[in-house]
Scaffold this motif. Structure first.
Motif, short mmCIF file in Angstrom:
data_model
loop_
_atom_site.label_atom_id
_atom_site.label_comp_id
_atom_site.label_asym_id
_atom_site.label_seq_id
_atom_site.Cartn_x
_atom_site.Cartn_y
_atom_site.Cartn_z
N HIS A 105 0.84 -1.21 0.00
CA HIS A 105 0.00 0.00 0.00
C HIS A 105 0.87 1.25 0.00
N GLY A 106 1.94 1.22 0.82
CA GLY A 106 2.82 2.37 0.87
C GLY A 106 3.58 2.57 -0.42
N ASP A 107 4.04 1.49 -1.03
CA ASP A 107 4.78 1.60 -2.30
C ASP A 107 3.90 2.19 -3.40
N GLN A 108 2.61 1.88 -3.33
CA GLN A 108 1.69 2.37 -4.36
C GLN A 108 1.03 3.68 -3.96
N LYS A 109 1.57 4.31 -2.88
CA LYS A 109 1.04 5.60 -2.39
C LYS A 109 -0.44 5.50 -2.00
N GLN A 110 -0.82 4.32 -1.52
CA GLN A 110 -2.20 4.13 -1.08
C GLN A 110 -2.27 4.19 0.45
N GLU A 111 -3.39 4.64 0.93
CA GLU A 111 -3.57 4.70 2.39
C GLU A 111 -3.75 3.29 2.94
N ILE A 112 -3.04 2.98 4.01
CA ILE A 112 -3.13 1.65 4.63
C ILE A 112 -4.42 1.58 5.46
N PRO A 113 -5.26 0.58 5.23
CA PRO A 113 -6.49 0.45 6.03
C PRO A 113 -6.14 0.34 7.52
N SER A 114 -6.89 1.04 8.35
CA SER A 114 -6.59 1.07 9.79
C SER A 114 -6.62 -0.32 10.41
N GLU A 115 -7.60 -1.14 10.02
CA GLU A 115 -7.71 -2.48 10.61
C GLU A 115 -6.48 -3.33 10.28
N GLN A 116 -6.02 -3.23 9.03
CA GLN A 116 -4.84 -3.99 8.62
C GLN A 116 -3.60 -3.50 9.36
N TRP A 117 -3.47 -2.18 9.48
CA TRP A 117 -2.32 -1.60 10.16
C TRP A 117 -2.27 -2.03 11.63
N ILE A 118 -3.40 -2.02 12.31
CA ILE A 118 -3.44 -2.39 13.72
C ILE A 118 -3.20 -3.88 13.90
N ARG A 119 -3.65 -4.70 12.96
CA ARG A 119 -3.34 -6.14 13.04
C ARG A 119 -1.83 -6.37 12.94
N LEU A 120 -1.19 -5.56 12.12
CA LEU A 120 0.26 -5.66 11.98
C LEU A 120 0.97 -5.25 13.28
N ILE A 121 0.46 -4.21 13.91
CA ILE A 121 1.01 -3.78 15.21
C ILE A 121 0.83 -4.89 16.24
N GLN A 122 -0.37 -5.47 16.27
CA GLN A 122 -0.64 -6.55 17.22
C GLN A 122 0.30 -7.73 16.98
N GLN A 123 0.54 -8.05 15.72
CA GLN A 123 1.43 -9.14 15.37
C GLN A 123 2.84 -8.89 15.90
N ARG A 124 3.30 -7.64 15.78
CA ARG A 124 4.65 -7.31 16.27
C ARG A 124 4.72 -7.35 17.80
N LEU A 125 3.72 -6.82 18.48
CA LEU A 125 3.75 -6.76 19.94
C LEU A 125 3.57 -8.13 20.58
N SER A 126 3.06 -9.09 19.82
CA SER A 126 2.86 -10.44 20.38
C SER A 126 4.12 -11.29 20.30
N LYS A 127 5.18 -10.76 19.68
CA LYS A 127 6.42 -11.53 19.58
C LYS A 127 7.11 -11.60 20.94
N THR A 128 7.97 -12.60 21.08
CA THR A 128 8.58 -12.91 22.37
C THR A 128 9.34 -11.72 22.95
N ASP A 129 10.09 -10.99 22.14
CA ASP A 129 10.90 -9.89 22.68
C ASP A 129 10.03 -8.81 23.30
N CYS A 130 8.92 -8.47 22.63
CA CYS A 130 8.02 -7.45 23.18
C CYS A 130 7.30 -7.95 24.43
N VAL A 131 6.93 -9.23 24.44
CA VAL A 131 6.23 -9.79 25.59
C VAL A 131 7.14 -9.80 26.81
N GLN A 132 8.40 -10.18 26.63
CA GLN A 132 9.30 -10.34 27.77
C GLN A 132 10.02 -9.05 28.16
N GLN A 133 10.28 -8.16 27.20
CA GLN A 133 11.04 -6.95 27.50
C GLN A 133 10.18 -5.69 27.58
N GLY A 134 8.96 -5.76 27.06
CA GLY A 134 8.14 -4.56 26.98
C GLY A 134 8.40 -3.82 25.68
#
Length: 483
Positions: A105-134
């Motif tokens: 979406h970014g490469d094509q200069k399109q706005e990223i849908p909010s739901e998709q963007w937040i799912r991506l954030i959730q996916q990152r925060l659920s990884k072990t380093d974020c869970v254990q280190q904050g």
């Protein structure tokens, strides 16, 4: 009394143990993390969770307009707390199918849908380093909609810091911004130039913006800022970014190191001490009404026990009739029975009229009834004597009234008010002298007590007390090593 109707009593040690060892906070913390991380095996997750060196890790959102210094502050926070620095660009670099689709979406200069963007954030925060280190989220979320989507997923920060500065300052910073291509650190030609000459030589300009473009970005930020703040208003701290960088960072770190107020149950146990006519009874009544805790006045408790036909009542009646002091052991027996009842254990209590000396205070502590807040109301003798002169008792109900602070509710009640014989100037002065004699020893028993002037109007006294009463007092973490 029939055994089936006997009031339920709970040992005071239970609640004291739970609060001393923060059992309620621990349970709340475990459940919160369980719901946020949503592990496939909840039981094993909790076992592993309790084995961690530190159960509390930082969860911080660092927000603010462009050029407010978020990147630099976030990097320093992560270095000191060992939390994971999460930015929009780092999330898009994740090696996942969702990140690749989002990047398109970014490469094509399109706005990223909010739901998709937040799912991506959730996916990152659920990884072990974020869970254990904050984690420290820099510039995320960008608007109220994203904030609400994060909340729906159970992702809630402990601290939200918003950096603020005048637009003119921010535009000037945007034009002088420089970036280290090796480390990604951000510097400025005027406000923050690197001390290392080698670093200074390799700095490059970031995204080149005109003054009009920088102003347009600020306008877009301001449109979203109010709604974003409302989403986190209960845990928000605003820091002035238009000051020396070290001062900005010190203020942000101070807020992040402060442990957030806990929603875990903490039963208030309040003790009011002070000389006669300092306003203890009136203050206790208002606290009990406002916070639905039990008002335990020792004098009224003894009168109620005397009116009862039980053995204890018959024992103390002669003392009350002759106005002799009831033996401490008897008073303590009646008092501890009342404080052990279910309403006091579950709702909390505010106690006044006891203890009157250090020996009584120590006996109360030995009985495991330890107040969580102790307040000394300070009143000069002249003020106390003046108040007593305006005080009277309803001869029918025994209710105490005051012509200024608690007037009679009707002319009928006013007509039957009588001054108590105990409120004569000589007797009150004797009680004042006795209080001052015992006060130093009482202060030694309660070294952490709070002192409030009782000479103010009752509303102001209540406000002063409330500021130190409501909720569990936040604990300051002494160092990041506690994470």
């Amino acid at each position: 009394m029939d055994a089936t109707t006997k009031p339920l009593r709970i040992p005071p040690e239970m609640s004291i143990y739970a609060e001393t060892h923060e059992i309620f906070d621990l349970v709340q913390l475990m459940v919160t993390n369980l719901l946020v991380d949503k592990p496939e095996d909840p039981l094993q997750y909790l076992i592993d969770y309790l084995k961690r060196d530190s159960l509390e890790v930082p969860r911080v959102m660092l927000l603010g307009p462009p050029a407010s210094g978020k990147r630099t502050i976030a990097r320093q926070l992560c270095e000191q707390t060992r939390a994971v620095h999460v930015t929009a660009s780092s999330v898009l670099k994740e090696d996942t199918e969702l990140a690749r689709r989002t990047q398109q979406h970014g490469d094509q200069k399109q706005e990223i849908p909010s739901e998709q963007w937040i799912r991506l954030i959730q996916q990152r925060l659920s990884k072990t380093d974020c869970v254990q280190q904050g984690w420290v989220l820099e510039g995320i979320p960008r608007n109220r909609q994203e904030a609400l989507l994060l909340q729906e997923l159970g992702i809630a920060p402990d601290h939200v810091v918003v950096l603020e500065a005048p637009d003119a300052v921010l535009i000037h910073r945007s034009l002088g911004k420089r970036v280290d291509p090796v480390t990604g650190d951000v510097y400025h030609t005027t406000f923050r130039w690197p001390r290392d000459d080698e670093v200074g030589r390799r700095l490059v300009r970031g995204e080149v913006l005109s003054e009009e473009q920088a102003a347009a970005r600020l306008l877009r930020y301001h449109r979203e800022a109010h709604g974003l703040r409302r989403a986190y208003e209960n845990r928000l701290a605003v820091v002035n970014a238009d000051q020396h960088h070290d001062d900005v960072y010190a203020q942000v770190l101070t807020h992040v190191l402060r442990r957030p107020r806990s929603a875990a149950p903490h039963t208030p146990r309040v003790l009011l001490l002070g000389p006669p006519a300092s306003g203890k009874s009136l203050l206790a009544e208002r606290i009990a009404q406002k916070y639905d805790i039990v008002n335990v006045g020792c004098g009224q408790l003894l009168k109620a026990a005397a009116a009862d036909q039980a053995e204890t009542g018959e024992l103390i009646t002669p003392y009350l009739e002759t106005r002799e002091p009831v033996p401490d052991s008897t008073v303590l027996q009646i008092l501890t029975q009342r404080l052990s009842r279910l309403d006091c254990t579950t709702r909390g209590w505010v106690l006044h009229g006891f203890p009157r000396n250090a020996e009584q205070a120590k006996k109360l502590q030995e009985s495991k009834f330890i107040p969580s807040r102790v307040f000394f109301l300070e009143v000069m003798d002249a003020v106390a004597l003046e108040r007593v002169a305006l005080r009277a008792v309803d001869s029918v109900t025994g209710e105490r009234y005051h012509s200024l602070y608690k007037p009679a509710p009707s002319p009928e009640v006013q007509a039957r008010l009588r001054q108590s014989p105990l409120d004569s100037e000589a007797l009150v002065q004797a009680r004042l002298n006795e209080y001052w004699d015992h006060m130093p020893a009482l202060q030694a028993v309660y070294p952490d007590a709070v002192y409030i002037s009782g000479e103010q109007d009752p509303h102001t006294v209540l406000e002063s007390l409330e500021s130190r009463l409501v909720g569990q007092l936040p604990k300051r973490l002494s160092s990041p090593e506690q994470w």
